[in-house]
Design an enzyme around this catalytic site. Structure first.
Site, PDB file in Angstrom:
ATOM      1  N   GLY A 239       3.895   6.943   3.012  1.00 49.81           N
ATOM      2  CA  GLY A 239       4.784   7.085   4.159  1.00 49.81           C
ATOM      3  C   GLY A 239       3.963   7.205   5.423  1.00 49.81           C
TER       4      GLY A 239
ATOM      5  N   SER B 200      -2.420   8.164   2.099  1.00 47.77           N
ATOM      6  CA  SER B 200      -2.575   6.852   2.711  1.00 47.77           C
ATOM      7  C   SER B 200      -1.212   6.280   3.064  1.00 47.77           C
ATOM      8  CB  SER B 200      -3.318   5.912   1.766  1.00 47.77           C
ATOM      9  OG  SER B 200      -2.472   5.593   0.677  1.00 47.77           O
ATOM     10  N   LYS B 201      -1.229   5.097   3.631  1.00 47.11           N
ATOM     11  CA  LYS B 201       0.005   4.510   4.154  1.00 47.11           C
ATOM     12  C   LYS B 201       1.137   4.456   3.137  1.00 47.11           C
ATOM     13  CE  LYS B 201      -3.086   2.770   7.201  1.00 47.11           C
ATOM     14  NZ  LYS B 201      -4.150   3.330   6.321  1.00 47.11           N
ATOM     15  N   ARG B 202       0.762   4.210   1.895  1.00 46.40           N
ATOM     16  CA  ARG B 202       1.847   4.078   0.921  1.00 46.40           C
ATOM     17  C   ARG B 202       2.569   5.386   0.644  1.00 46.40           C
ATOM     18  NH1 ARG B 202      -0.409   5.500  -4.061  1.00 46.40           N
ATOM     19  NH2 ARG B 202      -2.616   5.883  -3.749  1.00 46.40           N
TER      20      ARG B 202
END
Length: 476
Positions: free
Chosen positions: A244, A240-242
């Site tokens: 990167g 997911s976005k966290r």
RNA sequence: GUCCCCAUCGUCUAGCCCGGCCUAGGACAUCGCCCUUUCAAGGCGGUAACGCGGGUUCGAAUCCCGCUGGGGACGCCA
């Protein structure tokens, strides 16, 4: 004769094309190409509140950048609502589906209670037995799932997986507003588009028995399934976005080559002996589900970066010039109207090719070749532009001013005669010159650098270095 | 909670189906050396894994069972 392979990539446009989606698309594409089949792009936008045209564009942009061209589509499910409704009606008429008068709120509440009591949160099927309409409520439509027996999913990657029908709840195929849901549209479209192989993420494995029951309800043949393992982040949680960048186009922005991303993605879950780097034709030739692994894979940006550097090293300078141009503009290294000479640029790129891991790196390194002025890195300046190097720089400047041919070869001779004359190591001269030319202590071979920068600019920069040393002396 | 899937170096993986050739191979990362005007690239070498416990077998990373761990699904999302 076996039927022609037809596969599809069916993203929902609720976000950009991400790493996981791209790999699913890639495996579909590869399988189609390998079998000389058809690859279809289908946009699953039945959830109108979350789907946008921008995301459709973004997905298409990502696919194109990766070079995953499709043969049919893009189809949009919102254009096909009529078809789904007809199919649903058929099930209703045949008694294989029924109206459900439970409201979303009720269902939500029941799920909560069931979960709290440690029971299965699935629908209990209570409306299955209501024959009369409930006034004032527009019903949804549910499929009647078999209550007994088992459903076997035959998966090309995982083998046979057996599910108890008792745990399949009656899924909604038509919402109360009349729009179709995923499980219906997917089956109807796959039938309608004559899909032979459904290749998708692992997260759909549990939907498969439900969909098989839908195929059964319609009386259609069941296609082959291949469920791909998930891609995880470094903490083994779903990517997911966290973790990167997850959007494919973010990799374009960061200066990655699409071939490198494709190569990286394909090796995530698939292998061909010990081979790491593949040409596209090789991928098509070698691709097979037999070599697809079952375990989820962790996305490793460092290996991707390495692959990218490999693809850069193996690209021609001419191709690299084309690729790097947008980045030169974006990084404000050149202005729109002032594109440097291409032959010259190719020569410059050639010296940088094996030093750049991304196109952004390349563009930034090109800066000292192209820019009018350079800025010194403070540490490098202090270390190399000092009293010790001053006389050599002055002497070098004179020699360079008068050399007949300003080529790496001739420049090298000058360097050597100067260092021999003074009994100094090449590095004692090369490093100060490097700082004078590039502002920093690292660069390609200094003779080439000088040649590319050219006589006029080189002399100016040498002069600037000399003046910098002299003025710092005055300050003392 | 229920169901489903998965399990080899830190990471991606080869080997597993058809047990012995595995003192477990490759790649990224990491460490060291070489090359060298710097930085890279390149070359050479090192550290590093069969989750655990039971079986089966002369022999198990490979077959079976259990456990543990991880992931996924259980929506009028897809």
């Amino acid at each position: 004769m076996t039927e022609k392979v037809r596969v599809r990539f069916a993203p929902s446009p609720t976000g950009f094309l991400h790493i996981g989606g791209a790999r699913t698309a890639l495996f579909n594409w590869l399988f189609a190409k390998h079998n000389n089949g058809i690859f279809i792009l289908r946009i699953e936008d039945t959830d109108r509140s979350r789907s946008t045209d921008e995301y459709i564009e973004a997905i298409i942009e990502g696919m194109k950048w990766l070079g995953l061209d499709w043969d049919e589509g893009p189809f949009r499910q919102t254009d096909r609502f009529e078809i789904y409704r007809n199919y649903a009606d058929r099930l209703l008429k045949e008694g294989r589906a029924y109206y459900c008068y439970c409201s979303s709120e009720e269902l939500e509440a029941r799920r909560k209670i069931a979960t709290a009591l440690g029971r299965s949160p699935g629908y209990d099927g209570r409306c299955r037995y209501i024959k009369e309409p409930v006034p004032g409520i527009t019903p949804a439509v549910r499929l009647k799932m078999p209550r007994e027996g088992k459903t076997v999913v035959e998966d090309l990657i995982r083998g046979n997986i057996t599910f108890d029908n008792a745990q399949l709840d009656d899924l909604i195929i038509l919402r109360s507003d009349g729009t179709p849901t995923y499980n219906l549209t997917v089956v109807v479209d796959d039938v309608d588009m004559k899909i032979t192989h459904i290749i998708r993420g692992d997260d759909h494995l549990n939907n498969t028995p439900k969909q098989i029951q839908l195929y059964n309800a319609f009386g259609y043949a069941i296609p082959k399934f291949a469920h791909l393992p998930m891609i995880l982040g470094s903490d083994k949680a779903r990517l997911s976005k966290r973790h990167g960048a997850t959007s494919v186009m973010a990799y374009y922005e960061m200066g990655y080559l699409p071939e490198a991303l494709v190569n990286y993605l394909v090796r995530l879950g698939w292998s061909y002996g010990d081979q790491e780097v593949f040409k596209r034709e090789e991928l098509i030739k070698y691709f097979s589900f037999e070599n697809v692994g079952k375990a989820a894979a962790v996305f490793n940006p460092e290996k991707l970066l390495w692959l990218n550097s490999q693809y850069i090293i193996n690209s021609s300078p001419e191709k690299l010039v084309e690729l790097v141009k947008p980045f030169l503009l974006k990084e404000k290294i050149i202005d729109e109207g002032r594109i440097p000479d291409e032959v010259w640029l190719s020569k410059a790129v050639l010296t940088l090719r094996e030093r750049a891991k991304t196109l952004v790196d390349l563009a930034n390194s090109l800066r000292y070749y192209i820019a009018d002025n350079i800025e010194y890195n403070e540490k490098a300046r202090a270390k190399f532009l000092n009293e010790k190097s001053l006389p050599y720089l002055i002497e070098l400047k004179d020699s360079l001013a008068s050399v007949a041919e300003f080529s790496a070869n001739e420049i090298e001779k000058i360097f050597h005669s100067l260092t021999e004359r003074h009994g100094i190591k090449l590095g004692n001269l090369a490093q100060p010159v490097r700082v004078a030319m590039t502002g920093g202590a690292e660069s390609p071979g200094i003779f080439e650098v000088l040649e590319i920068i050219g006589r006029e600019k080189s002399l100016m920069r040498l002069d600037m270095a000399i003046k910098t040393i002299q003025s710092s002396r005055e300050e003392l």
